[in-house]
Scaffold this active site. Structure first.
Site: not given
Length: 475
Positions: A393, A400, A219, A217, A224, A395
C-alpha cells in the site's frame, strides 16, 4: 413512435451534457458515456449527483489566505530554499525547469530545517505517533481518510481522551466515506471528553450537494505545531495484522520534525475551516522550535478545490527530467495519458524505470485496470514487479538522486483529480537512500513480470482489463 423519439432526444441531451461539462477530461467523459449507454437514465442521475465539478467557495479562499499569512510569518524566522544551488546536495544545479515548478507552489515552500524519519508499516508508525501524542502539551490535530473502532482505534481513543482531559486541545477530521463503517458512538465518546471531531463531507450531505465523488484521502497528524506525520497508513487493524483476504500489509509513512510541519498545519487549518466552519488562529499553531537537522522538505497538496493539479504536475515534471532511474510503488496504478507517456518515453530513452504493484488487491476492477497498462509499458522497457508477501500500500516515487516522494496519493486519476491528497518531497541524499533501500527490499519480495508470459494471459482477463480501463477514470 413518439415515445421512441422522446427517448432518443433525452438520450442525446444526456450525452451532450456530459460532453460539454467534461470537455477538459476526455477519458472521464468516455467512462461516463459507457455507463450512460448501459444504463441510460440511471447513469445520468448518478453522474448528476456524483460528478459535479468541485468549486472552492469564497470563504475557503479567504481563510486560505489567513492561514497562509500565519504560516509565512512563522517561516520568516527560518531558512527557506530560494536558490537552485542550495537544493538537493547540489543535484539540482542543472534542473532549472523542475526547480521553478517546485518554487511555483507558493503555498508550500521548500523548508530546510527538518529532521526526517521514514517509517515502515503499521507497528512502527503507530508507536511513533502514539509516543508523540503522549508528549503533546498544547494541541493534537489529526486528519484521516479512515478511522476504525477496532483495537488500534480504541487505543488511539484512550490516549486522546486522556490527553484531552489533561487540557490538550484535540481536533480530528475523518472522511465520511472512508470512515463510514465506524460507529457514531466512537466519535461521541471522543466528543464527550472535549475532543472536537468533524466529518469531511458526510455521505448524505455530499450526495445532495453533488460532491459524493470527492473524498479527503489525506492522513495527517500534527503535535504542538512542530511534529508531523503523513503517508499511506490510516487507523485500522489491517495495517497491523493485514486481513484474511490481503494478508500482510506493507506500507510507508513519514515522520517530520521541523519547519515542514508548518505546511501540514496550514493544510489542516484550511480543511478544518471547510469541514467545521471554524477559523483556527494563534501563534501556538506555528511555534518556534530548535532546528534538529537540516533536511530539505516540501509538502505538496492537491485537491478538486484547486485549479492546479500540483501532485500530478510535480510527478510529471520529475519523471520528464529523469536521467538514470525512476522507481515507483503504488497499490493502484491507473496513470493519466501524460504520466503513461512520460514513463514509456523515459524507458525508451534508457532510464531504469521500475514499478511495484500488488499481486493481491482489495478491488478486482482496479487490479484489472492497472494490468491493462502493463503490456505497453513492458514493451517500452519498463520493469514491472508484483509484490508477493501480501498487499503493498506504499505510495513512493524516486527520481535519480534528485528527489523522493512519500505521501497519500496513488498513481491513479482519482488521486490526481478527485481526492484531497498530499505528499512530502525529500531532497537530501540520506532520505532518498532510505526510500531506495526500502524499495529494493520490496523488490526482493516481488516477482517480475515478463512480456512473453504476460501476453499469454487468458482472453477473459484481457476483456476484463479493457472494460476496467474504460471505467478507470471513475475508479
Amino acid at each position: 413512435m413518439i415515445w421512441v423519439i422522446i427517448a432518443l432526444v433525452v438520450f442525446i441531451f444526456q450525452v451532450l451534457t456530459i460532453l460539454i461539462v467534461e470537455y477538459r477530461h476526455p477519458s472521464k467523459a468516455v467512462a461516463w458515456q459507457l455507463i450512460l449507454f448501459v444504463f441510460p437514465l440511471i447513469g445520468f442521475v448518478t453522474y448528476y449527483f456524483m460528478a459535479k465539478e468541485f468549486q472552492r467557495k469564497r470563504t475557503v479562499r479567504r481563510h486560505g489566505i489567513v492561514s497562509t499569512e500565519l504560516r509565512l510569518r512563522a517561516l520568516r524566522r527560518t531558512k527557506l530554499i530560494h536558490r537552485i544551488s542550495d537544493l538537493g546536495d547540489g543535484q539540482f544545479i542543472h534542473q532549472e525547469r523542475l526547480f521553478h515548478l517546485l518554487q511555483s507552489f507558493s503555498m508550500s515552500p521548500i523548508t530546510s530545517c527538518n529532521k526526517i524519519e521514514v517509517l515502515q508499516n503499521g507497528h512502527e508508525t503507530y508507536e511513533q505517533i502514539l509516543k508523540a501524542i503522549e508528549q503533546a502539551e498544547d494541541h493534537i490535530h489529526m486528519e484521516y481518510y479512515t478511522i476504525r473502532d477496532d483495537r488500534i482505534g480504541e487505543r488511539f481513543k484512550e490516549v486522546l481522551i486522556r490527553k484531552a482531559m489533561a487540557g490538550v486541545q484535540v481536533r480530528i477530521i475523518y472522511d465520511g466515506v472512508g470512515s463510514y463503517e465506524t460507529h457514531g458512538s466512537y466519535f461521541s465518546e471522543l466528543e464527550s471528553a472535549g475532543i472536537q471531531t468533524c466529518c469531511f463531507l458526510p455521505p448524505r450531505l455530499a450526495f445532495f450537494e453533488k460532491r459524493m465523488n470527492y473524498r479527503n484521502h489525506r492522513k495527517i497528524v500534527i503535535i504542538d505545531g512542530t511534529t508531523g506525520f503523513l503517508g499511506g497508513i490510516n487507523i485500522g487493524d489491517e495495517y497491523l495484522n493485514g486481513n484474511s483476504k490481503l494478508g500482510f500489509w506493507r506500507d510507508t509513512h513519514l515522520g517530520i520534525y521541523g519547519d515542514a510541519v508548518y505546511s501540514l498545519q496550514d493544510i489542516f487549518m484550511r480543511d478544518w475551516w471547510f469541514a467545521a466552519r471554524e477559523k483556527l488562529s494563534g501563534q501556538n499553531l506555528f511555534p518556534e522550535h530548535q532546528c534538529q537537522s537540516n533536511e530539505q522538505v516540501q509538502i505538496v497538496s492537491s485537491g478538486p478545490d484547486s485549479s492546479a493539479n500540483a501532485v500530478l504536475e510535480c510527478y510529471f515534471n520529475a519523471i520528464a527530467v529523469a536521467k538514470s532511474r525512476i522507481y515507483i510503488t503504488s497499490p493502484y496504478f491507473i496513470p493519466d495519458t501524460s504520466l503513461l507517456m512520460g514513463l514509456r518515453t523515459a524507458a525508451l530513452s534508457g532510464v531504469d524505470v521500475r514499478l511495484i504493484i500488488p499481486q493481491v488487491c482489495d478491488s478486482q476492477i482496479v487490479m484489472f485496470a492497472s494490468l491493462s497498462y502493463v503490456e505497453e509499458l513492458l514493451e517500452a522497457g519498463v520493469r514491472i514487479y508484483r509484490y508477493q508477501k501480501g498487499f503493498i500500500h506504499s505510495k513512493t516515487l524516486i527520481v535519480d538522486r534528485l528527489l523522493a516522494s512519500i505521501g497519500t496519493a496513488n498513481i491513479d486519476m482519482r488521486s490526481f483529480f478527485s481526492n484531497f491528497e498530499l505528499t512530502a518531497i525529500l531532497f537530501n541524499s540520506g532520505s532518498i537512500e532510505q526510500v531506495e533501500k526500502d524499495f529494493r527490499r520490496d523488490l526482493q519480495a516481488s516477482e517480475e513480470l515478463r512480456l512473453s508470459s504476460f501476453k499469454s494471459r487468458p482472453r477473459l482477463h484481457k476483456i476484463g482489463e479493457a472494460a476496467s480501463r474504460l471505467l478507470s477514470p471513475l475508479l
